[in-house]
Design an enzyme around this catalytic site. Structure first.
Site, PDB file in Angstrom:
ATOM      1  N   TYR A 140       0.818  -1.207   0.000  1.00  0.00           N
ATOM      2  CA  TYR A 140       0.000   0.000   0.000  1.00  0.00           C
ATOM      3  C   TYR A 140       0.857   1.264   0.000  1.00  0.00           C
ATOM      4  CZ  TYR A 140      -4.178  -2.829   1.106  1.00  0.00           C
ATOM      5  OH  TYR A 140      -5.208  -3.742   1.094  1.00  0.00           O
ATOM      6  N   LYS A 187       4.500 -13.962   4.650  1.00  0.00           N
ATOM      7  CA  LYS A 187       4.568 -14.828   3.462  1.00  0.00           C
ATOM      8  C   LYS A 187       6.039 -14.952   3.051  1.00  0.00           C
ATOM      9  CE  LYS A 187       2.384 -17.225   0.332  1.00  0.00           C
ATOM     10  NZ  LYS A 187       1.493 -18.357   0.586  1.00  0.00           N
ATOM     11  N   ASP A 242      -1.662 -17.376   4.597  1.00  0.00           N
ATOM     12  CA  ASP A 242      -2.805 -18.152   4.089  1.00  0.00           C
ATOM     13  C   ASP A 242      -3.240 -19.194   5.122  1.00  0.00           C
ATOM     14  OD1 ASP A 242      -0.233 -18.856   3.362  1.00  0.00           O
ATOM     15  OD2 ASP A 242      -0.806 -19.935   1.554  1.00  0.00           O
ATOM     16  N   ASP A 245      -4.886  -5.596   6.573  1.00  0.00           N
ATOM     17  CA  ASP A 245      -6.146  -5.038   6.094  1.00  0.00           C
ATOM     18  C   ASP A 245      -7.158  -6.179   5.891  1.00  0.00           C
ATOM     19  OD1 ASP A 245      -7.956  -3.231   5.088  1.00  0.00           O
ATOM     20  OD2 ASP A 245      -7.053  -3.106   3.101  1.00  0.00           O
TER      21      ASP A 245
END
Ligand code: NAD
Length: 337
Positions: free
Chosen positions: A124, A173, A206, A230
């Protein structure tokens, strides 16, 4: 008296913020409001989504209470003012608590966890461009810095200590994004070693989503990068009854902005049925930030009572008895008296 910049926002913003302000005033908070405009409302009024006067007000007051702002999806229109404000005032920590409510029926009860989202970096950062004149290849840059990672993970651990929480889980990740996410994880491990009194866990994002749905009780404080935070915080909103209930504090070293997690909800704007709870909760976080703890607890007790009774609540909480935003606000004021 503390002067606070008040931005009522777009869509459902004016309706829910009007009630939140009335409640905060009725509770006796020592706040003077300075109203300013941003987002679509400001664009239509002043031709800019973030007028100088609004920035000057935040510059002066360093504390803002903000309703949701509409941001156009895709390439048309202005950039997100939310992202702009977070970057301008370096509001690096986005704290989003998710707690079960008595009176709100969901799949789980007794959930009590907090998402601490990095708020200024990652995907972002707003660094996007097309790579070809035909505009058929686009690129977004995720920027992660060691300093930015360190301060957000330290914020999460300090938050855990201060709020008597036991565990911090880092979601990442790093298996795929070896530099950006890899460094974030490495820094998280280094910071965790400095807080031996707080349990530390790490999960790939995930898998974390699956674990969060299967067994949310294993999470306490969660720290993660901007976009993962988010998305994960909307997931936690779903666990406790929806977006109408979740507040967010955007905290920097010398400024803070309080808002709901939800957006301007154009689908229910102008219907006077939006749930004001999330912005009231954001107001409670603001009062705690301003050390007005007693006033904050007075509002929280009244709000919890009204939600638990389930009569004077908006239709998202009680589709049968659902009342208007205004009536719910009045009921909360009555419950404080
Ligand atoms: P949204 O959060 O506005 O709405 C998602 C769903 O939740 C809708 O069905 C809506 O009716 C419902 N909802 C949201 N708040 C509610 C409330 N208080 N009471 C009852 N129901 C509620 O998300 P969206 O539709 O994806 O976004 C709309 C606009 O808001 C977009 O322009 C987006 O960019 C903006 N947005 C702003 C912020 C912010 O200002 N911080 C945050 C998220 C989205």
């Amino acid at each position: 008296m503390q002067t606070v910049t008040l931005i009522k926002g777009d869509g459902i913003g004016p309706a829910i913020m009007t009630q939140a302000v009335k409640i905060i005033d009725a509770a006796g908070a020592k706040i003077t409001w300075e109203e300013a405009y941003a987002g679509m409302a400001a664009y239509e009024k002043y031709g800019t989504p973030i007028p100088e006067a609004t920035l000057a007000s935040i510059d002066r007051n360093r504390v803002a209470f903000k309703g949701p702002l509409t941001t156009a999806v895709g390439g048309e229109g202005f950039r997100s003012i939310n992202v702009e404000l977070r970057k301008k005032y370096d509001l690096y920590a986005n704290v989003r608590p998710a707690k079960s409510w008595a009176g709100v029926n969901t799949r789980y009860s007794d959930i009590d966890l907090v998402i601490v989202r990095e708020n200024t970096e990652g995907l972002y950062a707003g660094l996007e461009h097309f790579l070809t004149p035909k505009r058929d290849i686009a690129e977004s840059l995720a920027v992660v810095t060691r300093q930015g990672s360190q301060r957000i993970v330290e914020y999460a651990f300090n938050y855990a200590r201060e709020h008597k929480r036991e565990k911090v889980t880092v979601c990442h990740k790093a298996n795929i994004l070896k530099y950006t996410q890899g460094m974030f994880l490495e820094v998280a491990r280094e910071v965790a070693a400095k807080f031996p009194d707080i349990e530390f866990d790490e999960k790939i994002i995930d898998a974390a989503c699956m674990h969060m749905v299967m067994n949310p009780y294993q999470f306490d404080v969660v720290v993660t990068t901007n976009m993962f935070g988010d998305i994960l915080s909307d997931l936690t909103a779903g666990l406790v009854g929806g977006l109408g209930l979740i507040p967010g504090a955007n905290i920097g070293a010398d400024a803070a902005l309080f808002e709901a997690v939800h957006g301007s909800a154009p689908d229910i704007a102008d219907k006077n049925i939006a749930n004001p709870t999330a912005v009231i909760m954001a107001g409670i976080m603001m009062l705690d930030h301003l050390q007005e703890h007693e006033t904050a607890r007075r509002i929280q007790t009244a709000l919890e009572k009204v939600v638990a009774e389930g009569e004077n609540v908006t239709p998202d909480l009680n589709p049968q008895a659902g009342v208007t935003t205004d009536v719910m606000g009045q009921a909360i004021i009555a419950a404080m008296e």
